[in-house]
Design an enzyme around this catalytic site. Sequence first.
Site, PDB file in Angstrom:
ATOM      1  N   GLU A  61     -56.342  34.151 -29.942  1.00 56.67           N
ATOM      2  CA  GLU A  61     -55.815  34.184 -28.571  1.00 56.67           C
ATOM      3  C   GLU A  61     -55.540  35.634 -28.210  1.00 56.67           C
ATOM      4  O   GLU A  61     -55.230  36.441 -29.090  1.00 56.67           O
ATOM      5  CB  GLU A  61     -54.482  33.429 -28.494  1.00 56.67           C
ATOM      6  CG  GLU A  61     -54.571  31.952 -28.758  1.00 56.67           C
ATOM      7  CD  GLU A  61     -53.191  31.288 -28.745  1.00 56.67           C
ATOM      8  OE1 GLU A  61     -52.174  31.999 -28.625  1.00 56.67           O
ATOM      9  OE2 GLU A  61     -53.141  30.062 -28.865  1.00 56.67           O
TER      10      GLU A  61
ATOM     11  N   LYS B 163     -53.413  38.696 -27.379  1.00 51.21           N
ATOM     12  CA  LYS B 163     -52.000  39.014 -27.619  1.00 51.21           C
ATOM     13  C   LYS B 163     -51.523  39.855 -26.437  1.00 51.21           C
ATOM     14  O   LYS B 163     -51.763  41.054 -26.375  1.00 51.21           O
ATOM     15  CB  LYS B 163     -51.833  39.791 -28.930  1.00 51.21           C
ATOM     16  CG  LYS B 163     -50.385  40.084 -29.249  1.00 51.21           C
ATOM     17  CD  LYS B 163     -50.252  40.813 -30.570  1.00 51.21           C
ATOM     18  CE  LYS B 163     -48.799  40.893 -31.021  1.00 51.21           C
ATOM     19  NZ  LYS B 163     -47.874  41.415 -30.024  1.00 51.21           N
TER      20      LYS B 163
ATOM     21  N   ARG C 103     -41.852  37.238 -24.395  1.00 50.04           N
ATOM     22  CA  ARG C 103     -42.018  35.850 -24.827  1.00 50.04           C
ATOM     23  C   ARG C 103     -40.922  34.999 -24.190  1.00 50.04           C
ATOM     24  O   ARG C 103     -39.768  35.413 -24.151  1.00 50.04           O
ATOM     25  CB  ARG C 103     -41.896  35.791 -26.341  1.00 50.04           C
ATOM     26  CG  ARG C 103     -42.154  34.425 -26.921  1.00 50.04           C
ATOM     27  CD  ARG C 103     -42.185  34.537 -28.427  1.00 50.04           C
ATOM     28  NE  ARG C 103     -42.577  33.300 -29.049  1.00 50.04           N
ATOM     29  CZ  ARG C 103     -42.987  33.214 -30.320  1.00 50.04           C
ATOM     30  NH1 ARG C 103     -43.057  34.292 -31.057  1.00 50.04           N
ATOM     31  NH2 ARG C 103     -43.326  32.054 -30.831  1.00 50.04           N
TER      32      ARG C 103
ATOM     33  N   ARG D  37     -37.045  35.660 -26.525  1.00 45.53           N
ATOM     34  CA  ARG D  37     -37.378  35.551 -27.946  1.00 45.53           C
ATOM     35  C   ARG D  37     -36.122  35.574 -28.812  1.00 45.53           C
ATOM     36  O   ARG D  37     -36.047  34.930 -29.846  1.00 45.53           O
ATOM     37  CB  ARG D  37     -38.283  36.720 -28.293  1.00 45.53           C
ATOM     38  CG  ARG D  37     -38.565  36.794 -29.722  1.00 45.53           C
ATOM     39  CD  ARG D  37     -39.401  38.004 -30.000  1.00 45.53           C
ATOM     40  NE  ARG D  37     -39.407  38.199 -31.421  1.00 45.53           N
ATOM     41  CZ  ARG D  37     -40.463  38.553 -32.106  1.00 45.53           C
ATOM     42  NH1 ARG D  37     -41.596  38.752 -31.499  1.00 45.53           N
ATOM     43  NH2 ARG D  37     -40.384  38.729 -33.393  1.00 45.53           N
TER      44      ARG D  37
ATOM     45  N   GLU E 249     -46.040  33.787 -22.493  1.00 43.21           N
ATOM     46  CA  GLU E 249     -45.791  35.225 -22.430  1.00 43.21           C
ATOM     47  C   GLU E 249     -45.765  35.591 -20.940  1.00 43.21           C
ATOM     48  O   GLU E 249     -46.714  35.307 -20.213  1.00 43.21           O
ATOM     49  CB  GLU E 249     -46.935  35.948 -23.158  1.00 43.21           C
ATOM     50  CG  GLU E 249     -46.731  37.412 -23.393  1.00 43.21           C
ATOM     51  CD  GLU E 249     -45.810  37.749 -24.593  1.00 43.21           C
ATOM     52  OE1 GLU E 249     -45.289  36.836 -25.254  1.00 43.21           O
ATOM     53  OE2 GLU E 249     -45.623  38.947 -24.826  1.00 43.21           O
TER      54      GLU E 249
ATOM     55  N   PHE F  72     -48.950  29.445 -24.158  1.00 40.48           N
ATOM     56  CA  PHE F  72     -49.707  29.354 -25.411  1.00 40.48           C
ATOM     57  C   PHE F  72     -49.246  28.233 -26.334  1.00 40.48           C
ATOM     58  O   PHE F  72     -49.894  27.953 -27.333  1.00 40.48           O
ATOM     59  CB  PHE F  72     -49.743  30.691 -26.155  1.00 40.48           C
ATOM     60  CG  PHE F  72     -48.406  31.232 -26.593  1.00 40.48           C
ATOM     61  CD1 PHE F  72     -47.818  30.812 -27.762  1.00 40.48           C
ATOM     62  CD2 PHE F  72     -47.763  32.197 -25.820  1.00 40.48           C
ATOM     63  CE1 PHE F  72     -46.605  31.327 -28.178  1.00 40.48           C
ATOM     64  CE2 PHE F  72     -46.535  32.718 -26.222  1.00 40.48           C
ATOM     65  CZ  PHE F  72     -45.950  32.282 -27.407  1.00 40.48           C
TER      66      PHE F  72
ATOM     67  N   ARG G 255     -41.645  33.232 -40.253  1.00 41.19           N
ATOM     68  CA  ARG G 255     -42.790  34.134 -40.165  1.00 41.19           C
ATOM     69  C   ARG G 255     -43.699  33.749 -41.315  1.00 41.19           C
ATOM     70  O   ARG G 255     -43.310  33.795 -42.465  1.00 41.19           O
ATOM     71  CB  ARG G 255     -42.321  35.571 -40.349  1.00 41.19           C
ATOM     72  CG  ARG G 255     -43.411  36.601 -40.158  1.00 41.19           C
ATOM     73  CD  ARG G 255     -42.904  37.969 -40.551  1.00 41.19           C
ATOM     74  NE  ARG G 255     -41.777  38.411 -39.743  1.00 41.19           N
ATOM     75  CZ  ARG G 255     -41.876  38.892 -38.509  1.00 41.19           C
ATOM     76  NH1 ARG G 255     -43.062  38.999 -37.947  1.00 41.19           N
ATOM     77  NH2 ARG G 255     -40.816  39.266 -37.849  1.00 41.19           N
TER      78      ARG G 255
ATOM     79  N   LYS H 252     -51.150  38.540 -36.536  1.00 43.54           N
ATOM     80  CA  LYS H 252     -51.434  39.388 -35.372  1.00 43.54           C
ATOM     81  C   LYS H 252     -52.313  40.544 -35.792  1.00 43.54           C
ATOM     82  O   LYS H 252     -52.145  41.110 -36.879  1.00 43.54           O
ATOM     83  CB  LYS H 252     -50.133  39.875 -34.727  1.00 43.54           C
ATOM     84  CG  LYS H 252     -49.215  40.594 -35.651  1.00 43.54           C
ATOM     85  CD  LYS H 252     -47.862  40.849 -34.998  1.00 43.54           C
ATOM     86  CE  LYS H 252     -46.898  41.371 -36.034  1.00 43.54           C
ATOM     87  NZ  LYS H 252     -45.513  41.331 -35.652  1.00 43.54           N
TER      88      LYS H 252
HETATM   89  P1  AMP Z   1     -44.863  41.338 -32.322  1.00 38.79           P
HETATM   90  O1  AMP Z   1     -43.874  41.547 -31.227  1.00 38.79           O
HETATM   91  O2  AMP Z   1     -45.789  42.503 -32.492  1.00 38.79           O
HETATM   92  O3  AMP Z   1     -44.233  40.866 -33.603  1.00 38.79           O
HETATM   93  O4  AMP Z   1     -45.810  40.139 -31.859  1.00 38.79           O
HETATM   94  C1  AMP Z   1     -45.356  38.863 -31.584  1.00 38.79           C
HETATM   95  C2  AMP Z   1     -45.165  38.687 -30.096  1.00 38.79           C
HETATM   96  O5  AMP Z   1     -46.401  38.682 -29.434  1.00 38.79           O
HETATM   97  C3  AMP Z   1     -44.576  37.368 -29.707  1.00 38.79           C
HETATM   98  O6  AMP Z   1     -43.185  37.339 -29.853  1.00 38.79           O
HETATM   99  C4  AMP Z   1     -44.992  37.215 -28.268  1.00 38.79           C
HETATM  100  O7  AMP Z   1     -44.045  37.826 -27.408  1.00 38.79           O
HETATM  101  C5  AMP Z   1     -46.250  38.037 -28.178  1.00 38.79           C
HETATM  102  N1  AMP Z   1     -47.485  37.277 -27.878  1.00 38.79           N
HETATM  103  C6  AMP Z   1     -48.444  37.715 -27.051  1.00 38.79           C
HETATM  104  N2  AMP Z   1     -49.459  36.864 -27.011  1.00 38.79           N
HETATM  105  C7  AMP Z   1     -49.171  35.837 -27.833  1.00 38.79           C
HETATM  106  C8  AMP Z   1     -49.862  34.643 -28.220  1.00 38.79           C
HETATM  107  N3  AMP Z   1     -51.085  34.368 -27.770  1.00 38.79           N
HETATM  108  N4  AMP Z   1     -49.230  33.822 -29.094  1.00 38.79           N
HETATM  109  C9  AMP Z   1     -48.009  34.112 -29.580  1.00 38.79           C
HETATM  110  N5  AMP Z   1     -47.317  35.231 -29.253  1.00 38.79           N
HETATM  111  C10 AMP Z   1     -47.892  36.088 -28.392  1.00 38.79           C
END
Ligand code: AMP
Length: 588
Positions: A250, A252, A257, A272, A302, A342, A417, A423
């Site tokens: 998907e 990102k 969030r 979040r 998001e 999502f 997690r 990611k």
């Molecule tokens: P990170 O902040 O780098 O740990 O990445 C996780 C965050 O990516 C999540 O908390 C969401 O806010 C964001 N996010 C963006 N796109 C998506 C997606 N397709 N699925 C889940 N989270 C997503």
Amino acid sequence: MEFSILADAFYKMESTRKRLELTQYLVELFEKTPEDIISKIVYLLQGKLRPDFEGIELGVAEKLAIRSISKSSGIPVKRIEEEYRESGDLGHAASTILEQKTQTTFLVEDITIERVYETLFKIANLEGSHSQDMKMKYISSLLNDATPLEASYILKILLGTLRLGIAENTVMDALAITFSGNKDNRKILQHAYNVSSDLGKVAETIATKGLEGVEKFEIILFNPIRPMLADRVKSEKEAIEKMGNEFAAEYKLDGERVQLHIEGEKVVLFSRSLENISSYYPDIIEKIPKVIQGDNIILEAEIVAINENTGEFLPFQELMHRRRKYKIEKAVTKYPITVNFFDILYHNGRSCLELRYKERREKLEKNITENEFVKYIPMCIVRNENEITEFMENSINAGSEGLMLKMLDKPYQAGSRGSHWLKLKREYQNELGDSLDLVVIGGYFGKGRRTGNYGTLLLATYDEDDDEFTSICKVGTGFSDEDLDQLFQILHPKVTIKKNPRINSEMEADVWFEPELVIEVVASDITLSPIHKAARDKIRKDTGLALRFPKFTGKIRVEKAAEDASTNEEVITLFKGQTKVAHDKNLM
Ligand code: AMP
């Protein structure tokens, strides 16, 4: 139950930072606690009255507290202020002053936890023109009947300075031991906590209905579910190794969030970190019920800021303009957004957490109608490295950060997690291959242009094993003057007198902060460090890891809780990846 029992427990807990000792003190406390007030005790232990997502703030200012102490003791405000200046903590100051005073006064009646809790609750709910006087009346009536030790803790709770450093996991360990005789049952409690985010309710359930009751714990609409998180991978190849040969990719998106709880016209939005953020997005509240099928539903999306003319995604920072108390209507027109769904977690009274990803995505698309404002996050099933790369390029071109990769046949793991979601980010400018989200634990006053601000910050990773924050670097570059002002505003109220027991650092700092704020940094590489505590002993004995040439990226991650920061595991992976690259280069 007498408040003195709780005050004694607070006193013991304040003087240790060892998790086992804390757990033992908690067990002793829970054993004495009647089941009808255990939830209240659990909230009070965390310096709260209700779970965070309800947003109940005590909001008592120091001045008012000082006046209340004066009113109940007859000691002049000036004298209290002097004592406060000397000890640095109003709770301690009050206890010292009252200590001298009680030698000549009778205690009127024992105060109970119920009475303290109810009075604090009334104080939190007071509003309007006479609220200050009423608050003072309530506070001084409690202080009148309190012993010096009790008074000091009542004040700390009121002022938000009770810092026992007890993590939720420690509370759950103690609940499992007290009510089931086995710490391993924490797992069962953890599940209940993950779906309700309400530790008080979990405590009450195990106390009244035992483990069986906790096992039956279900999602409660308008109680946020703790979000599922993703591990990181650095390449398409690594993704295939970890995910197998068919999975979902998907976009990102770089936004905020949000978890949406909807029943009829009622919509509540949680961030979040599970804060109620509904007031920032009146456009979502208004428009979403019209596109949903079902009586009730919990969804994840998001929120992304967009350029209204071109429809392009804008970076996360644009959304900060929405975080305001007043004139939100103006911000709604000036900073338009889209909501990109999502996941679906609950539908028509039933949990969807156990459904597989594929089934959840189908259900999501069946129950939401897309329009200009509402979208599904673009998704594609990928089977090899090339397909990932291709979709990654589409995603980057559309203005997003990279990809989220999700296993097709796995359930939604609330609050954890894991490797079911990964990611994959593209950040060419950063030699480490990825940025890190770190917790601000300490500060150093700036000089020259930075006088009056914190010029340098001490940062930490999150250590999941010991549930603490381990120092990894100091950062003093990458800050604009605006950033420094903004950081000062946010950090100043988080200054503590004593270092929070969950901070593990031997560094000196001018000030210590509550470990709450997360900021993003990049760095040139990760080195072994004799001073820092991140991943201590994991790579080499008596040695930790540190970031070399760290630089603030400009992103203050307000949407993240400290426990969502980069973990030592992640830093170890990056460290190992980096040594492997160096090794491979040398071989070439
Ligand atoms: P990170 O902040 O780098 O740990 O990445 C996780 C965050 O990516 C999540 O908390 C969401 O806010 C964001 N996010 C963006 N796109 C998506 C997606 N397709 N699925 C889940 N989270 C997503």
